[in-house]
Design a protein around this motif. Structure first.
Motif, PDB file in Angstrom:
ATOM      1  N   ASP A  68     -13.983  -4.755   2.482  1.00  0.00           N
ATOM      2  CA  ASP A  68     -12.761  -5.318   2.563  1.00  0.00           C
ATOM      3  C   ASP A  68     -12.168  -4.220   3.595  1.00  0.00           C
ATOM      4  O   ASP A  68     -12.118  -2.998   3.137  1.00  0.00           O
ATOM      5  N   PHE A  69     -11.478  -4.542   4.512  1.00  0.00           N
ATOM      6  CA  PHE A  69     -10.738  -3.667   5.398  1.00  0.00           C
ATOM      7  C   PHE A  69      -9.218  -3.863   5.154  1.00  0.00           C
ATOM      8  O   PHE A  69      -8.919  -5.042   5.124  1.00  0.00           O
ATOM      9  N   PHE A  70      -8.724  -2.877   4.844  1.00  0.00           N
ATOM     10  CA  PHE A  70      -6.999  -2.867   4.518  1.00  0.00           C
ATOM     11  C   PHE A  70      -6.285  -2.253   5.490  1.00  0.00           C
ATOM     12  O   PHE A  70      -6.180  -0.948   5.569  1.00  0.00           O
ATOM     13  N   PHE A  71      -5.632  -3.208   6.471  1.00  0.00           N
ATOM     14  CA  PHE A  71      -4.985  -2.594   7.566  1.00  0.00           C
ATOM     15  C   PHE A  71      -3.415  -2.400   7.003  1.00  0.00           C
ATOM     16  O   PHE A  71      -3.005  -3.228   6.634  1.00  0.00           O
TER      17      PHE A  71
ATOM     18  N   LYS B 129       2.938  -2.034  -3.564  1.00  0.00           N
ATOM     19  CA  LYS B 129       2.411  -2.874  -4.648  1.00  0.00           C
ATOM     20  C   LYS B 129       1.507  -3.949  -4.276  1.00  0.00           C
ATOM     21  O   LYS B 129       0.303  -4.066  -4.876  1.00  0.00           O
ATOM     22  N   ASP B 130       1.628  -4.441  -3.078  1.00  0.00           N
ATOM     23  CA  ASP B 130       0.618  -5.648  -2.583  1.00  0.00           C
ATOM     24  C   ASP B 130      -0.914  -4.907  -2.301  1.00  0.00           C
ATOM     25  O   ASP B 130      -1.941  -5.623  -2.655  1.00  0.00           O
TER      26      ASP B 130
ATOM     27  N   MET C 121      -6.438  -4.413  -3.805  1.00  0.00           N
ATOM     28  CA  MET C 121      -7.664  -3.439  -3.871  1.00  0.00           C
ATOM     29  C   MET C 121      -8.300  -3.609  -5.382  1.00  0.00           C
ATOM     30  O   MET C 121      -9.458  -3.445  -5.611  1.00  0.00           O
ATOM     31  N   LYS C 122      -7.274  -3.825  -6.433  1.00  0.00           N
ATOM     32  CA  LYS C 122      -7.775  -3.837  -7.841  1.00  0.00           C
ATOM     33  C   LYS C 122      -8.809  -5.403  -7.775  1.00  0.00           C
ATOM     34  O   LYS C 122      -9.704  -5.311  -8.444  1.00  0.00           O
ATOM     35  N   LYS C 123      -8.543  -6.315  -6.821  1.00  0.00           N
ATOM     36  CA  LYS C 123      -9.197  -7.556  -7.027  1.00  0.00           C
ATOM     37  C   LYS C 123     -10.568  -7.368  -6.130  1.00  0.00           C
ATOM     38  O   LYS C 123     -11.151  -8.369  -6.202  1.00  0.00           O
ATOM     39  N   SER C 124     -10.418  -6.488  -5.355  1.00  0.00           N
ATOM     40  CA  SER C 124     -11.757  -6.473  -4.400  1.00  0.00           C
ATOM     41  C   SER C 124     -12.881  -6.076  -5.110  1.00  0.00           C
ATOM     42  O   SER C 124     -13.129  -5.098  -5.562  1.00  0.00           O
TER      43      SER C 124
ATOM     44  N   PRO D 118      -2.307   8.109  -3.526  1.00  0.00           N
ATOM     45  CA  PRO D 118      -2.607   7.850  -4.885  1.00  0.00           C
ATOM     46  C   PRO D 118      -2.912   6.428  -5.183  1.00  0.00           C
ATOM     47  O   PRO D 118      -3.730   6.210  -6.060  1.00  0.00           O
ATOM     48  N   VAL D 119      -2.608   5.412  -4.250  1.00  0.00           N
ATOM     49  CA  VAL D 119      -3.037   4.186  -4.342  1.00  0.00           C
ATOM     50  C   VAL D 119      -4.698   4.112  -3.833  1.00  0.00           C
ATOM     51  O   VAL D 119      -5.454   3.298  -4.725  1.00  0.00           O
ATOM     52  N   LEU D 120      -4.931   4.747  -2.750  1.00  0.00           N
ATOM     53  CA  LEU D 120      -6.415   4.837  -2.514  1.00  0.00           C
ATOM     54  C   LEU D 120      -7.363   5.398  -3.424  1.00  0.00           C
ATOM     55  O   LEU D 120      -8.248   4.937  -3.747  1.00  0.00           O
ATOM     56  N   GLN D 121      -6.621   6.587  -3.952  1.00  0.00           N
ATOM     57  CA  GLN D 121      -7.366   7.101  -4.999  1.00  0.00           C
ATOM     58  C   GLN D 121      -7.914   6.395  -6.299  1.00  0.00           C
ATOM     59  O   GLN D 121      -8.705   6.258  -6.790  1.00  0.00           O
ATOM     60  N   ALA D 122      -6.724   5.796  -6.693  1.00  0.00           N
ATOM     61  CA  ALA D 122      -6.569   4.827  -7.784  1.00  0.00           C
ATOM     62  C   ALA D 122      -7.672   3.874  -7.929  1.00  0.00           C
ATOM     63  O   ALA D 122      -8.011   3.150  -8.701  1.00  0.00           O
ATOM     64  N   ASN D 123      -7.829   3.227  -6.601  1.00  0.00           N
ATOM     65  CA  ASN D 123      -8.557   2.091  -6.425  1.00  0.00           C
ATOM     66  C   ASN D 123      -9.991   2.416  -5.698  1.00  0.00           C
ATOM     67  O   ASN D 123     -10.826   1.426  -5.127  1.00  0.00           O
ATOM     68  N   GLY D 124     -10.472   3.541  -5.762  1.00  0.00           N
ATOM     69  CA  GLY D 124     -11.870   3.635  -5.211  1.00  0.00           C
ATOM     70  C   GLY D 124     -12.114   3.540  -3.913  1.00  0.00           C
ATOM     71  O   GLY D 124     -13.200   3.097  -3.230  1.00  0.00           O
TER      72      GLY D 124
END
Length: 340
Positions: free
Chosen positions: A158-161, A197-198, A203-206, A237-243
């Motif tokens: 999954d690429f998150f742009f 938030k989005d 990322m959590k769903k990925s 922090p969002v990147l770190q929390a979601n691996g």
């Protein structure tokens, strides 16, 4: 298969055009998600280039020529642009000839006739930012798939742009003589909060083997712009929390690989698509693995359990390679294998 993937990506993009105004709204419910098939063996190959739109000057044409050669060798599936697609001040509108002069007329190699997934850079925001999101450009060159923030799912990844320009406070408070097109973005705080938030929810769903974030601005860099404190405070922090495995950016006109000292995230800068900034170097606290202050681009080859990054200069010479095993594999693997 590549043509099928391109058709699928284009079809998905056109299907979203009917709701195009929602893509710019600060209160969008979720990120747009595009699907791009991997190869039959499950692998994926792509090129990454940034900071390129100069109508062929500053070695842009030279870099483009080598991208075409490497793209053919690797049988790439698509190209990623890390932003600053058109200098100096973006596009003036959808009829700006700079679009063809800097894109269509430059990246002519057969191997580059694949989808291009693009984010906006700060220079793009200095013009008509919405022009780059317009379906009119798709009619001129169907490769050009640009949105502010979106997801490309290519099966194993999954690429998150991420639209990083609004994060930088100085563009809002001290724009100097520059004008920024904040339509659909202001107010800044609401836009950023909704975007974070989005991203967190997506990322959590990925469940992909790899999670890769693409933005324009540097998060870690030893070149002219250096680290971007707003991204470190708000986005990291969002990147770190979601691996998240990798953060890929442009903005600094160079090629870099920096390894984080406090998380598994690896930072890659591919901003050498045209004008380079020779001689700028300022070390930071993380571990510098590779730095080249010239023009060039990057390739990324992905398999279910391994990612390989390669940097090339404007002559197509390999400058540096880095390989890493997926940290999400259920069986034991070395944490990484670096080739320097």
């Amino acid at each position: 298969m590549a043509q099928g993937s391109a058709a699928m990506a284009a079809a998905a993009f056109f299907a979203l055009l009917a709701v195009a105004p929602l893509l710019c709204a600060p209160a969008a419910a979720e990120l747009v998600r595009l699907e791009h098939l991997a190869k039959n063996d499950g692998s994926l190959s792509l090129l990454v280039v940034g900071d390129w739109g100069r109508k062929g000057t500053y070695n842009q044409s030279r870099v483009a020529h080598q991208m075409g050669k490497v793209g053919e060798q690797l049988n790439i599936d698509f190209v990623i642009s890390t932003g600053d697609n058109f200098y100096e001040n973006g596009l003036t509108g959808t009829d700006d000839q700079a679009f063809e002069q800097s894109f269509t007329d430059i990246y002519t190699a057969k191997s580059l006739q694949k989808p291009w997934y693009l984010v906006l850079g700060n220079h793009d925001y200095r013009g008509d930012a919405l022009a780059q999101l317009s379906p009119v450009l798709q009619k001129i060159d169907s490769r050009f798939i640009c949105m502010k923030s979106f997801i490309v799912n290519a099966e194993i990844v999954d690429f998150f742009f991420v639209d990083t320009t609004p994060f930088q406070l100085k563009y809002w408070t001290h724009p100097k003589d520059d004008h920024y097109d904040w339509r659909g973005v202001a107010p800044r705080e609401k836009y950023i909060n909704n975007l974070l938030k989005d991203l967190d929810e997506a990322m959590k769903k990925s469940s992909a083997a790899w999670k890769i974030v693409v933005g324009h601005h540097t998060m870690r860099s030893v070149s002219d712009h250096g680290d971007t404190k707003e991204l470190l405070q708000l986005l990291l922090p969002v990147l770190q929390a979601n691996g998240v495995d990798f953060y890929i950016n442009g903005h600094d006109h160079c090629l870099e690989h920096i390894s984080s000292r406090d998380s598994p995230i690896q930072y890659f800068t591919s901003g050498g698509g045209s004008r380079a900034w020779r001689g700028f170097f300022q070390p930071n606290e993380d571990k510098l693995k590779f730095f080249y202050d010239g023009q060039g681009f990057m390739s990324l080859q992905l398999q279910q359990d391994q990612a390989e990054f390669t940097f090339y200069d404007a002559d197509g010479n390999i400058l540096y390679q880095y390989s890493q095993w997926s940290l999400r594999e259920t069986y034991l693997r070395p944490s990484y294998v670096a080739k320097e």
